[in-house]
Design an enzyme around this catalytic site. Structure first.
Site, mmCIF file in Angstrom:
data_model
loop_
_atom_site.group_PDB
_atom_site.id
_atom_site.type_symbol
_atom_site.label_atom_id
_atom_site.label_comp_id
_atom_site.label_asym_id
_atom_site.label_seq_id
_atom_site.Cartn_x
_atom_site.Cartn_y
_atom_site.Cartn_z
ATOM 1 N N GLU A 263 -47.661 -20.238 -15.715
ATOM 2 C CA GLU A 263 -48.956 -20.491 -15.062
ATOM 3 C C GLU A 263 -48.875 -21.778 -14.243
ATOM 4 O O GLU A 263 -49.759 -22.631 -14.292
ATOM 5 C CB GLU A 263 -50.069 -20.600 -16.118
ATOM 6 C CG GLU A 263 -50.128 -19.399 -17.048
ATOM 7 C CD GLU A 263 -51.300 -19.427 -18.026
ATOM 8 O OE1 GLU A 263 -52.245 -20.215 -17.824
ATOM 9 O OE2 GLU A 263 -51.260 -18.650 -18.997
HETATM 10 C C1 GLA Z 1 -55.043 -20.390 -19.759
HETATM 11 C C2 GLA Z 1 -54.843 -18.893 -19.863
HETATM 12 C C3 GLA Z 1 -54.919 -18.219 -18.540
HETATM 13 C C4 GLA Z 1 -56.043 -18.756 -17.696
HETATM 14 C C5 GLA Z 1 -55.894 -20.229 -17.567
HETATM 15 C C6 GLA Z 1 -56.958 -20.790 -16.682
HETATM 16 O O1 GLA Z 1 -53.944 -21.067 -19.378
HETATM 17 O O2 GLA Z 1 -53.646 -18.534 -20.480
HETATM 18 O O3 GLA Z 1 -55.135 -16.864 -18.731
HETATM 19 O O4 GLA Z 1 -57.277 -18.432 -18.251
HETATM 20 O O5 GLA Z 1 -56.030 -20.770 -18.854
HETATM 21 O O6 GLA Z 1 -57.492 -19.910 -15.797
#
Ligand code: GLA
Length: 374
Positions: A263
Site C-alpha cells: 500500500e
Molecule cells: C489500511 C487498509 C487499506 C486501506 C488503507 C487506507 O491500510 O489495509 O485497505 O483502507 O488502510 O485507505
C-alpha cells in the site's frame, strides 16, 4: 518524385515516433525481472468511467489490488446479502489485462459490519458462531474467485501499534489467538493454489516486526502456508528510515516468506499527530495549517518526494530476490485516500502521477533505479 520524398519522410517520422513510444519505459517493464508493480483501484477506475486512468493503469502496472470492493463490509453487508458486482468487475479487469490480481482483505477489525460479531439482540456471539461466519464468508468470497484471484491478504493489521502483542479486536476477544490460524486454514481450503499473506502497517517498528514474526512462526509451526508478509508502506518523507525498512525486509525473509510492499504512498503534508501508522480510526478536525499545498507542491518538496521514492526503490531493487511486488495505494494524487485521512478535504501528493494523470519527477527517478547495477 516529390510525393515519394514526402512519403518517405512521413514514414521515417512515423517510424521514429513509434520507436520513441516503444522505448518509453513503464514501471511494469522496468522492474519486470525484479518484482510486480501495481496499484490499488477504485470502482470508477475498474468500471471504465475514467478511460484516461484505465489507459494509465494498463500501461504501467501488472498487478492490482481492490481499494474497497473485497472488504467484508462492501461485499457482505448483511448476513445473507453479498454485493458481488464491484468485485466481479475488478476481477474481470485483472483477468482481461492478465494482471496478478490481489484479494484484500478477509479478516480485519475495520470495515467489518457489527452483525458479524453479534447475535439478534446485539450480544457477542460465541467462538463457534464467529468461526462459522468467518468460514462461510471466506469459502464464499475466496471460492467465487478461485483461480482468478492470485493472492489474498488473509489477515490485516492483527498486531497492536505498541508492544507487538495481538491487537485487541473482536476477532481476538471472541475467538482467541488462533483466529488467524483459522482464517488461513479456511482460505487455503477455499483455494489451495492461491497465495496467502499477512498484511500490516508500521512493520519497520521493531516491536511490531517482532510481533509479526511471532505470528507467522506460529502459523508455520502449525503447517500453515504463508507466502508473503505485506508491509503496507504508508510512509512519510523522513519516517521510517531506509535502514528500518531494510531491517524488516531482511528479518521477514528469514522466515522463508516473500516480502510485499502492498500500500505504498508517501505523505508530504504536515502531520497533526506525529503519527507513524495508518490506523484509519485516527482522524482529526479540518485545520488549514495542515493543508498547506492547496495550489501546488513547492519544488523543494517535490524534490524531497522524488529523492524519497528513489531511495526506497533503490532499496527494493537491492532486495529484489526477497520482494514479490510493490503496490501503490492509488493511481494518481487525485484519488489517494490521503486527501481524506487523517484529515478530510486536504490536497495531498503521495503518488507518482499528479492530478492531471501526468508523471511526477518521482516516476523518472524510480524508473532510473531499475538500471542501477546493485
Ligand atoms: C489500511 C487498509 C487499506 C486501506 C488503507 C487506507 O491500510 O489495509 O485497505 O483502507 O488502510 O485507505
Amino acid at each position: 518524385m516529390k510525393n515519394n520524398k514526402l512519403w518517405i519522410a512521413l514514414s521515417l517520422g512515423a517510424c521514429s515516433l513509434g520507436l520513441v513510444q516503444k522505448s518509453e519505459l513503464t514501471l511494469k517493464d522496468a522492474f519486470q525481472k525484479d518484482f510486480y508493480v501495481g496499484a490499488a483501484l477504485n470502482q470508477a477506475q475498474v468500471s471504465g468511467k475514467d478511460a484516461q486512468v484505465q489507459a494509465l493503469i494498463k500501461k504501467q502496472f501488472n498487478t492490482i489490488s481492490p481499494e474497497n470492493s473485497l472488504k467484508w463490509g462492501p461485499i457482505h453487508p448483511k448476513p445473507e446479502e453479498y454485493t458481488f458486482k464491484p468485485a466481479d468487475d475488478y476481477v474481470a479487469f485483472g483477468q482481461q489485462n492478465k494482471m496478478f490480481t490481489i484479494g484484500h482483505t478477509l479478516v480485519w477489525h475495520q470495515q467489518t459490519p457489527d452483525w458479524v460479531f453479534e447475535d439478534e439482540v446485539g450480544k457477542p456471539v460465541s467462538r463457534e458462531v464467529l468461526l462459522q461466519r468467518m468460514e462461510k464468508h471466506i469459502a464464499t468470497v475466496v471460492g467465487r474467485y478461485k483461480g482468478k484471484i492470485n493472492g489474498w491478504d488473509v489477515v490485516n493489521e492483527a498486531i497492536a501499534d505498541q508492544g507487538g502483542q495481538m491487537r485487541p479486536t473482536k476477532w481476538l476477544s471472541i475467538i482467541g489467538e488462533d483466529f488467524a490460524v483459522k482464517a488461513f486454514e479456511y482460505a487455503h481450503k477455499a483455494d489451495p493454489k492461491a497465495e496467502l499473506y499477512y498484511n500490516d502497517y508500521s512493520l519497520y517498528q521493531p516491536a511490531k516486526r517482532e510481533g509479526v514474526i511471532r505470528l507467522v512462526k506460529g502459523l508455520q509451526a502449525k503447517g500453515i502456508k504463508v507466502n508473503a508478509i505485506g508491509m503496507q508502506g504508508h510512509y512519510g518523507l523522513t519516517v521510517p528510515t531506509i535502514e528500518q525498512v531494510e531491517a524488516s525486509i531482511v528479518a521477514f525473509s528469514k522466515l522463508g516468506v516473500k516480502v510485499n510492499f502492498t500500500e505504498l504512498d508517501i505523505d508530504v503534508l504536515p502531520n497533526p499527530s506525529r503519527r507513524q501508522g495508518a490506523d484509519i480510526a485516527e482522524t482529526f478536525e479540518t485545520d488549514q495549517k495542515y493543508n498547506v499545498y492547496t495550489t501546488g507542491l513547492p519544488d523543494s518538496v517535490q524534490q524531497k518526494l522524488t529523492k524519497r521514492y528513489a531511495d526506497l526503490f533503490t532499496l527494493f531493487r537491492k532486495h529484489r530476490d526477497k520482494i514479490g511486488r510493490i503496490t501503490f495505494w492509488g493511481v494518481t494524487d487525485a484519488n489517494s485516500w490521503l486527501n481524506n485521512w487523517p484529515i478530510k478535504g486536504r490536497t495531498s501528493y503521495p503518488l507518482l502521477f499528479d492530478r492531471q494523470y501526468q508523471p511526477k519527477p518521482a516516476l523518472q527517478a524510480v524508473l532510473q533505479t531499475a538500471a542501477l547495477k546493485n
